[in-house]
Design an enzyme around this catalytic site. Structure first.
Site: not given
Ligand code: LIP
Length: 286
Positions: A83, A103, A105-106, A108, A232
């Protein structure tokens, strides 16, 4: 060499990749967890990407760098789609070569607020198919793992999707996502207005990878989202499939990890019923 010999060899190689990367993901989670417990929101090193709710922290960058560096040390020929590397201008190309989709931290936004629902998501694709998946929520000690043909697990206990087939009984997860594009938000709200009276309940917890894990463990029956990225959903795809569920395009067609669209569910009957009720949004592909 016979086909069976080839399959045995591939399985042994995948087991080796799995063991090696499992311990790196675990280590990254420990670092991440210590930082999030000891850091106040105002001290958190947060930057903005596509807009002011699309966040990245120094921890995202550190975790992604650690995973790529450690995997490259042992497997220099492996490729990566990460990412933060892609957001920083790197390529997002999926070939037949072994490719780790990361990813760091998914969720964030959750991480930054101390809402304990975020995770490291790592998947290995070979020949464009998922082979290994990890989604690790270090704050709650939840390690979701899957290997192609070998099932899906939460902390080493095998997990299965629910058997739900009916939309009216389904617990559905979805997210508005990080884009504030009015065309996309219009579709998000249209879908909620249409679906909420027809389903059992809606949950929106802010982490696409963990939403898919909730479907894999049978806690939720459906998750759909428009505008997510490959990192994600790559690990979530294998986790849901190995738990007995399905991943499709929200229009009802085949799933494409680079399409920025996902619908996963416990059963195909349920997935198709939800798909037939969704207004569609097609973001530019990864
Ligand atoms: C996010 C996700 C969130 C989703 C967003 C985004 P990030 O990822 O976890 O739930 O709605 O589309 O992808 O930016 O925190 O890695």
């Amino acid at each position: 060499m016979s086909q069976q010999d080839d399959a045995t060899k591939e399985s042994a190689i995948l087991d080796e990749y799995y063991d090696y990367v499992f311990s790196i993901v675990q280590r990254c989670g420990e670092v991440n967890c210590q930082i999030s417990k000891s850091t106040n929101l105002e001290d958190m090193d947060v930057e903005f990407k596509s807009c002011d709710v699309d966040l990245v922290t120094a921890v995202d960058q550190l975790v992604e760098k650690t995973l790529i560096t450690e995997i490259t040390k042992k497997y220099p020929e492996h490729k990566f789609i990460g990412e933060e590397t892609v957001s920083g201008g790197g390529e997002c190309v999926l070939t037949d070569e072994p490719t780790w989709i990361i990813d760091p931290i998914d969720g964030t936004m959750n991480f930054v607020h101390g809402f304990p629902h975020y995770g490291i998501s790592v998947a290995l694709f070979m020949n464009k198919e998922p082979k290994i998946a990890f989604v690790y929520n270090p704050r709650l000690g939840q390690m979701f793992t899957a290997r192609k043909g070998k099932g899906a697990f939460l902390n080493e206990q095998q997990i299965f999707v629910s058997k739900e087939t009916s939309m009216s009984k389904a617990l559905v997860m979805s997210e508005a996502g990080t884009s504030r594009d009015p065309d996309k938000l219009k579709v998000v709200f249209e879908n909620l207005i249409n679906l909420i009276p027809k389903i059992h309940g809606l949950r929106t917890l802010g982490c696409a990878a963990l939403n898919m894990c909730m479907v894999a463990l049978g806690g939720a029956d459906v998750n759909y989202e428009f505008g997510i990225h490959a990192w994600d959903i790559a690990a979530g795809q294998l986790l849901v499939q190995e738990a007995g569920g399905v991943c499709i395009d929200p229009s009802g067609g085949s799933f494409d990890v680079l399409s920025r669209r996902v619908l996963c569910a416990s059963t195909m009957t349920l997935a198709l019923e939800i798909a037939s009720n969704l207004s569609q949004y097609y973001p530019p592909r990864d």
